[in-house]
Design a protein around this motif. Structure first.
Motif, PDB file in Angstrom:
ATOM      1  N   LEU A 122      38.513  55.857  -2.511  1.00 30.78           N
ATOM      2  CA  LEU A 122      39.285  56.886  -3.204  1.00 30.78           C
ATOM      3  C   LEU A 122      39.221  56.674  -4.716  1.00 30.78           C
ATOM      4  O   LEU A 122      39.060  57.630  -5.492  1.00 30.78           O
ATOM      5  CB  LEU A 122      40.737  56.876  -2.732  1.00 30.78           C
ATOM      6  N   PHE A 123      39.359  55.409  -5.148  1.00 32.03           N
ATOM      7  CA  PHE A 123      39.256  55.100  -6.574  1.00 32.03           C
ATOM      8  C   PHE A 123      37.871  55.459  -7.095  1.00 32.03           C
ATOM      9  O   PHE A 123      37.722  56.054  -8.172  1.00 32.03           O
ATOM     10  CB  PHE A 123      39.548  53.618  -6.817  1.00 32.03           C
ATOM     11  N   ILE A 165      46.972  57.155 -15.143  1.00 33.15           N
ATOM     12  CA  ILE A 165      47.901  56.488 -14.229  1.00 33.15           C
ATOM     13  C   ILE A 165      47.524  56.755 -12.772  1.00 33.15           C
ATOM     14  O   ILE A 165      47.824  55.937 -11.885  1.00 33.15           O
ATOM     15  CB  ILE A 165      49.361  56.935 -14.515  1.00 33.15           C
ATOM     16  N   ILE A 166      46.820  57.854 -12.512  1.00 36.50           N
ATOM     17  CA  ILE A 166      46.356  58.127 -11.141  1.00 36.50           C
ATOM     18  C   ILE A 166      45.334  57.077 -10.723  1.00 36.50           C
ATOM     19  O   ILE A 166      45.415  56.493  -9.638  1.00 36.50           O
ATOM     20  CB  ILE A 166      45.753  59.546 -11.042  1.00 36.50           C
ATOM     21  N   GLY A 167      44.364  56.815 -11.601  1.00 34.86           N
ATOM     22  CA  GLY A 167      43.356  55.794 -11.306  1.00 34.86           C
ATOM     23  C   GLY A 167      43.962  54.408 -11.184  1.00 34.86           C
ATOM     24  O   GLY A 167      43.579  53.635 -10.298  1.00 34.86           O
ATOM     25  N   VAL A 168      44.909  54.077 -12.063  1.00 37.21           N
ATOM     26  CA  VAL A 168      45.581  52.778 -12.009  1.00 37.21           C
ATOM     27  C   VAL A 168      46.307  52.614 -10.670  1.00 37.21           C
ATOM     28  O   VAL A 168      46.288  51.544 -10.059  1.00 37.21           O
ATOM     29  CB  VAL A 168      46.574  52.613 -13.176  1.00 37.21           C
ATOM     30  N   PHE A 228      43.890  51.808  -7.975  1.00 38.40           N
ATOM     31  CA  PHE A 228      43.387  50.458  -8.197  1.00 38.40           C
ATOM     32  C   PHE A 228      44.400  49.393  -7.763  1.00 38.40           C
ATOM     33  O   PHE A 228      44.043  48.429  -7.066  1.00 38.40           O
ATOM     34  CB  PHE A 228      43.043  50.285  -9.677  1.00 38.40           C
ATOM     35  N   ILE A 229      45.652  49.560  -8.149  1.00 43.72           N
ATOM     36  CA  ILE A 229      46.698  48.599  -7.785  1.00 43.72           C
ATOM     37  C   ILE A 229      46.931  48.584  -6.270  1.00 43.72           C
ATOM     38  O   ILE A 229      47.123  47.524  -5.660  1.00 43.72           O
ATOM     39  CB  ILE A 229      48.016  48.910  -8.523  1.00 43.72           C
ATOM     40  N   SER A 282      46.475  45.434  -3.829  1.00 40.73           N
ATOM     41  CA  SER A 282      47.591  45.054  -2.951  1.00 40.73           C
ATOM     42  C   SER A 282      47.144  44.971  -1.498  1.00 40.73           C
ATOM     43  O   SER A 282      47.569  44.076  -0.754  1.00 40.73           O
ATOM     44  CB  SER A 282      48.734  46.068  -3.083  1.00 40.73           C
ATOM     45  N   SER A 283      46.269  45.903  -1.089  1.00 41.57           N
ATOM     46  CA  SER A 283      45.782  45.890   0.301  1.00 41.57           C
ATOM     47  C   SER A 283      44.918  44.663   0.573  1.00 41.57           C
ATOM     48  O   SER A 283      44.955  44.090   1.663  1.00 41.57           O
ATOM     49  CB  SER A 283      44.994  47.173   0.596  1.00 41.57           C
TER      50      SER A 283
END
Length: 404
Positions: free
Chosen positions: A69-70, A340-343, A346-347, A351-352
């Protein structure tokens, strides 16, 4: 001919460890175009011998979907980028290596893979150290100059920037620690050459990462009390090395004690610390300059030109019109490019990965994860082909590692 191809495929089918070793060897190829061709060939052979039934689980791993998705969002962001050609280059010559390597080469690895990796990194370090044997430093006028001479010569010999030399050597030291704890204490000897090379290369982040990671690896073998004592001993050793080795003392202690290091660069005084501060400030200022850029980013390929338009306003010789600086922080780089959508993508991806490693009690995986995450605080890994290949190979080596 029809009979030969099936025989070749059968021969290659169970050579997964061999393919991964070839993949890892590509890291030592100095010419990036040749490295890319080599990677494509190895990947093509691997795809030709793909066993889809045994690999179906990788298609539904959440971490792979989230990174996809990223990656997709990064491609879409080219639409509003003012630098579309650079955006296509960034994605299809760099970032694409991460999902490709993870997907194709992520089978469960045998411990023998890590043994070969350790040997290869030691040979690489030996080549670099050998180039320094006859070096004459008599004309050096300061510890800073000595450090620069050593780092530049090592970088030229190994064909990588000092930052990336430090990251790969840190990876090697982690693997050596792992082997010494899980297989045989004799593998502890394999730490010596990488440590010596790391002292010469003097990457500040790598020393911090090593101290952070080692207690996690100790969980493989020791009780909490022993881990505390070993970690304290390690801290004393690392602190002593930093304090008593002049070149490290210059980079860690003297540089940190200079007030100017923590201010924006001005005039002729600049160093790796305050240059990064200037780049980070530019990235934040541009990203927050309007709501649209903060939400969706300035688009793939825009990092260098947009940062240049900002940092050229500083009154310092650190920057000029030909400078090609990246953010030197992956998180701010993504905020600038993808908003912020891309961040968020990414985060969630990071996390996963962390959740998977913790769930599997994969201490080696957690250690490599910390290496990647910490390195991203001082370097934009996605902005360099080497950084993307490192991430792909590091994760592919441990993402399905089984903690016996």
């Amino acid at each position: 001919m029809n009979n030969i191809l099936p025989k070749i495929k059968t021969f290659l089918l169970h050579k997964n460890d061999f393919y991964f070793i070839l993949l890892f060897i590509s890291l030592f190829i100095k010419e990036h175009h040749i490295r890319s061709i080599f990677l494509i060939i190895i990947s093509a052979i691997k795809i030709y011998t793909y066993n889809y039934k045994n690999r179906i689980h990788l298609r539904i791993d959440k971490h792979f979907y989230i990174f996809s998705l990223f990656f997709l969002y990064s491609i879409i962001s080219i639409l509003w980028s003012q630098y579309k050609e650079s955006g296509i280059t960034d994605i299809f010559e760099r970032i694409i290596f991460i999902p490709v390597i993870i997907y194709i080469f992520s089978e469960t690895k045998s411990i023998n893979i890590f043994k070969v990796i350790t040997i290869l990194i030691n040979i690489w370090c030996l080549i670099g150290l050998t180039s320094l044997i006859n070096l004459d430093l008599s004309n050096s006028t300061s510890d800073f100059q000595t450090n620069q001479i050593l780092r530049d010569l090592l970088s030229n010999e190994l064909g990588e920037h000092p930052i990336y030399i430090g990251i790969l050597i840190t990876f090697g030291i982690i693997i050596s620690f792992f082997l010494a704890l899980k297989d045989s204490k004799l593998w502890g000897i394999s730490i010596i050459l990488p440590i010596v090379t790391l002292i010469i290369d003097a990457p500040k982040t790598s020393f911090i990462i090593l101290f952070t990671i080692t207690p996690i690896l100790f969980l493989y073998k020791y009780s909490v009390k022993k881990i505390f004592l070993l970690s304290l001993s390690l801290f004393i050793v690392l602190a002593s090395i930093i304090y008593f080795v002049p070149t490290l003392n210059e980079r860690f202690i003297r540089e940190a004690n200079r007030k100017e290091s923590w201010q924006l660069p001005k005039g002729k005084f600049y160093n790796s610390t305050n240059v990064r501060l200037a780049l980070w400030k530019c990235a934040i200022d541009v990203s927050t300059s309007n709501n649209i850029d903060f939400l969706i980013g300035t688009g793939s390929g825009s990092e260098i030109p947009i940062l240049r338009s900002c940092y050229l306003e500083y009154d310092t010789s650190a920057f000029n019109s030909k400078s090609t600086f990246y953010c030197h922080n992956q998180y701010l780089s993504i905020l600038l490019i993808n908003g912020i959508i891309g961040v968020s993508f990414f985060i969630i991806w990071l996390s996963s990965l962390l959740y998977k490693f913790i769930k599997d009690k994969n201490h080696l995986g957690i250690s490599i994860f910390i290496l990647i995450v910490f390195s991203m605080f001082t370097e934009s890994l996605f902005s360099h082909q080497t950084g993307c290949i490192y991430i792909g190979i590091f994760l592919a080596s441990i993402i399905n590692f089984k903690n016996d």
